[in-house]
Design an enzyme around this catalytic site. Structure first.
Site, PDB file in Angstrom:
ATOM      1  N   GLU A 100      36.732  34.396  52.040  1.00 55.64           N
ATOM      2  CA  GLU A 100      36.777  32.630  51.806  1.00 55.64           C
ATOM      3  C   GLU A 100      37.302  32.524  50.268  1.00 55.64           C
ATOM      4  O   GLU A 100      37.304  33.143  49.572  1.00 55.64           O
ATOM      5  CB  GLU A 100      35.396  32.521  52.153  1.00 55.64           C
ATOM      6  CG  GLU A 100      34.920  32.850  53.297  1.00 55.64           C
ATOM      7  CD  GLU A 100      33.599  32.194  53.778  1.00 55.64           C
ATOM      8  OE1 GLU A 100      32.949  31.370  52.834  1.00 55.64           O
ATOM      9  OE2 GLU A 100      32.995  32.431  54.968  1.00 55.64           O
ATOM     10  N   CYS A 113      39.318  28.697  43.949  1.00 57.21           N
ATOM     11  CA  CYS A 113      38.107  29.730  43.623  1.00 57.21           C
ATOM     12  C   CYS A 113      38.634  30.953  44.682  1.00 57.21           C
ATOM     13  O   CYS A 113      38.498  30.839  45.867  1.00 57.21           O
ATOM     14  CB  CYS A 113      36.800  29.310  44.165  1.00 57.21           C
ATOM     15  SG  CYS A 113      35.585  30.493  43.779  1.00 57.21           S
ATOM     16  N   CYS A 120      30.928  42.680  47.800  1.00 54.04           N
ATOM     17  CA  CYS A 120      30.581  43.186  46.394  1.00 54.04           C
ATOM     18  C   CYS A 120      29.761  44.223  46.197  1.00 54.04           C
ATOM     19  O   CYS A 120      28.556  44.296  46.955  1.00 54.04           O
ATOM     20  CB  CYS A 120      30.174  41.828  45.368  1.00 54.04           C
ATOM     21  SG  CYS A 120      30.128  41.910  44.018  1.00 54.04           S
ATOM     22  N   CYS A 124      23.880  41.308  42.685  1.00 55.53           N
ATOM     23  CA  CYS A 124      22.983  40.430  41.840  1.00 55.53           C
ATOM     24  C   CYS A 124      21.900  39.829  42.809  1.00 55.53           C
ATOM     25  O   CYS A 124      22.010  39.306  43.966  1.00 55.53           O
ATOM     26  CB  CYS A 124      23.924  39.458  41.429  1.00 55.53           C
ATOM     27  SG  CYS A 124      25.154  40.107  40.229  1.00 55.53           S
ATOM     28  N   CYS A 127      22.615  36.303  44.583  1.00 56.92           N
ATOM     29  CA  CYS A 127      23.799  35.897  45.169  1.00 56.92           C
ATOM     30  C   CYS A 127      23.946  36.499  46.832  1.00 56.92           C
ATOM     31  O   CYS A 127      23.523  37.679  47.022  1.00 56.92           O
ATOM     32  CB  CYS A 127      25.126  36.661  44.480  1.00 56.92           C
ATOM     33  SG  CYS A 127      26.565  36.331  45.259  1.00 56.92           S
ATOM     34  N   CYS A 349      28.771  28.086  45.294  1.00 60.25           N
ATOM     35  CA  CYS A 349      28.722  29.299  44.817  1.00 60.25           C
ATOM     36  C   CYS A 349      27.778  30.034  45.469  1.00 60.25           C
ATOM     37  O   CYS A 349      26.629  29.507  45.825  1.00 60.25           O
ATOM     38  CB  CYS A 349      28.309  29.193  43.368  1.00 60.25           C
ATOM     39  SG  CYS A 349      29.475  28.194  42.191  1.00 60.25           S
TER      40      CYS A 349
HETATM   41  N1  SAH Z   1      31.627  38.972  40.134  1.00 62.02           N
HETATM   42  C1  SAH Z   1      31.934  37.913  39.338  1.00 62.02           C
HETATM   43  C2  SAH Z   1      32.702  36.600  40.282  1.00 62.02           C
HETATM   44  C3  SAH Z   1      31.828  36.445  41.359  1.00 62.02           C
HETATM   45  S1  SAH Z   1      30.456  35.451  41.122  1.00 62.02           S
HETATM   46  C4  SAH Z   1      30.955  37.415  38.534  1.00 62.02           C
HETATM   47  O1  SAH Z   1      29.731  37.922  38.620  1.00 62.02           O
HETATM   48  O2  SAH Z   1      31.268  36.428  37.699  1.00 62.02           O
HETATM   49  C5  SAH Z   1      31.042  33.832  40.954  1.00 62.02           C
HETATM   50  C6  SAH Z   1      29.786  33.093  40.559  1.00 62.02           C
HETATM   51  O3  SAH Z   1      28.982  32.507  41.542  1.00 62.02           O
HETATM   52  C7  SAH Z   1      29.161  33.483  39.369  1.00 62.02           C
HETATM   53  O4  SAH Z   1      28.841  32.926  38.303  1.00 62.02           O
HETATM   54  C8  SAH Z   1      28.020  33.679  40.073  1.00 62.02           C
HETATM   55  O5  SAH Z   1      26.954  33.925  39.165  1.00 62.02           O
HETATM   56  C9  SAH Z   1      27.826  32.440  41.147  1.00 62.02           C
HETATM   57  N2  SAH Z   1      26.777  32.416  41.951  1.00 62.02           N
HETATM   58  C10 SAH Z   1      26.527  33.393  42.886  1.00 62.02           C
HETATM   59  N3  SAH Z   1      25.333  33.412  43.654  1.00 62.02           N
HETATM   60  C11 SAH Z   1      25.211  32.007  43.085  1.00 62.02           C
HETATM   61  C12 SAH Z   1      23.975  31.127  43.772  1.00 62.02           C
HETATM   62  N4  SAH Z   1      23.113  31.476  44.721  1.00 62.02           N
HETATM   63  N5  SAH Z   1      23.816  30.028  43.149  1.00 62.02           N
HETATM   64  C13 SAH Z   1      24.790  29.596  42.288  1.00 62.02           C
HETATM   65  N6  SAH Z   1      25.583  30.335  41.715  1.00 62.02           N
HETATM   66  C14 SAH Z   1      25.860  31.537  42.238  1.00 62.02           C
END
Ligand code: SAH
Length: 376
Positions: A100, A113, A120, A124, A127, A349
């Site tokens: 996406e 974006c 991934c 985390c 996420c 995000c």
């Molecule tokens: N792996 C990279 C890029 C992908 S994450 C990184 O970690 O930076 C892209 C952004 O989305 C990151 O800042 C991540 O922390 C944020 N993100 C992921 N899940 C989220 C959520 N549930 N709510 C808000 N931001 C989120």
């Protein structure tokens, strides 16, 4: 030479080739180097995928190119536009998976974006992409193909002068620094004046902190960097971002500082910090963060957590977010809050997923918007 083979046997894909690779390619087939610039412009600035449209290239060379190469990107299988103007595309990749891509318009700016991997490996805690597991790295053509496709879906624009996409952030799916070579090639194309001319200040690699890759980043690019920090100490960060156990905070921030120090301008890193109610949004966390970032040229971007089923975390209230922001601003940090965009089309995000599930409801809405003329 990193020339990507496509499934059409032995044909190379020119879409993902940065200028130096295209130069080598034309040299290897006995052609003049200036062809690399011409072909780049056709592909990226005019969005052409058919060699016959390349009018300043002789018929003989065009048929030679057709025999040995293709211009092939991911296929758009779905697109949607949010009530706030955010657009989302689902693009299908060879092999059946999909990624996406999201475009967030804000005044004169359009931020794309993009994704660097299908799924991934980081897992985390906050996420939803991580919960899908990992499928594979994207090729440079599949990364650049996201901007190429996004531009192609704006029909009535002058691709060079209208510039609906001014900024690119690697904040879609995946960890860009775990797909280093392909991301570097894609960045080189995006920044090239014969392609998209995205400036180094407007192209941001977002990373959870792959320290060895940050250490060698400066040899390949001078793009901007964002760090997904999310916690002010190792204990909490180990829980939220498991990669921290391998590359702890101090090591990470010192590597980022060194990267910034060797850039030719005074650039700041962006520190991304998701605010999770009761978890990392209290005064003690702000105080720790303020101390931690003292020597790093940076600005802070707060991201209120976007809940998803089963996450177990809560979003803080607006006043809690504002309170955290004020603590940081008072301590002298430029601190912004990322507003949630495209929520109604699951483009916010952490909501990006790699599979196409049942989108019937949204498809209906998309068709409706299309009929009203609000989608090109
Ligand atoms: N792996 C990279 C890029 C992908 S994450 C990184 O970690 O930076 C892209 C952004 O989305 C990151 O800042 C991540 O922390 C944020 N993100 C992921 N899940 C989220 C959520 N549930 N709510 C808000 N931001 C989120």
């Amino acid at each position: 030479m990193n020339i990507e083979m496509t499934d059409q046997k032995a044909k190379v894909n020119l879409l993902g080739m940065p200028r130096h690779t295209l130069l080598n390619f034309f040299e290897s087939i006995g052609e003049k180097p200036f062809r690399a610039k011409q072909v780049m412009q056709w592909i990226h600035q005019y969005g052409v995928h058919d060699f016959d449209e390349m009018s300043n290239i002789s018929k003989v060379l065009r048929s030679k190119l057709k025999k040995i190469s293709v211009i092939s990107g991911p296929e758009i299988i779905y697109q949607d536009v949010s009530s706030d103007g955010t657009r989302k595309w689902v693009m299908k990749l060879p092999g059946g998976s999909s990624v996406e891509t999201v475009l967030i318009p804000e005044g004169n700016r359009g931020t794309l974006c993009i994704s660097s991997q299908v799924g991934c490996t980081l897992d985390c805690r906050f996420c939803s992409t991580g919960k899908q597991g990992f499928n594979r790295n994207l090729s440079s053509a599949e990364i650049v193909g996201q901007i190429w496709n996004a531009l192609a879906s704006f029909e009535d624009i002058d691709r060079v002068n209208d510039r609906p996409i001014t900024n690119v952030v690697f904040m879609g799916m995946g960890e860009p620094l775990f797909n280093f070579d392909n991301v570097m090639d894609a960045i080189s194309i995006m920044m090239d004046d014969f392609a998209y001319s995205i400036s180094k200040k407007r192209l941001t690699i977002s990373t959870a902190g792959v320290v060895p890759a940050i250490d060698r980043l400066g040899e390949f690019t001078d793009a901007s960097i964002a760090v997904s920090l999310h916690a002010p100490n190792d204990e909490l960060r180990n829980e939220l971002v498991p990669l921290n156990k391998k590359y702890p905070i101090k090591m990470l921030l010192s590597s980022v500082k060194q990267y910034l120090a060797q850039l030719s301008d005074k650039r700041k890193a962006t520190i991304e910090y998701i605010l999770i109610a009761g978890k990392n949004d209290r005064k003690n966390h702000a105080d720790e963060l303020i101390e931690l970032l003292r020597d790093l040229p940076c600005k802070i971007n707060l991201i209120p957590f976007n809940p998803f089923p089963g996450s177990g975390y809560k979003k803080p209230s607006n006043s809690e977010v504002k309170r955290f922001q004020d603590w940081l601003i008072y301590a002298g940090y430029i601190t912004t809050v990322r507003t949630t965009r495209g929520d109604d089309i699951d483009a916010a995000c952490g909501q990006l997923v790699g599979q196409v599930e049942d989108r019937t409801r949204r498809n209906e809405r998309y068709i409706k918007l299309h009929e009203q003329g609000s989608v090109s």
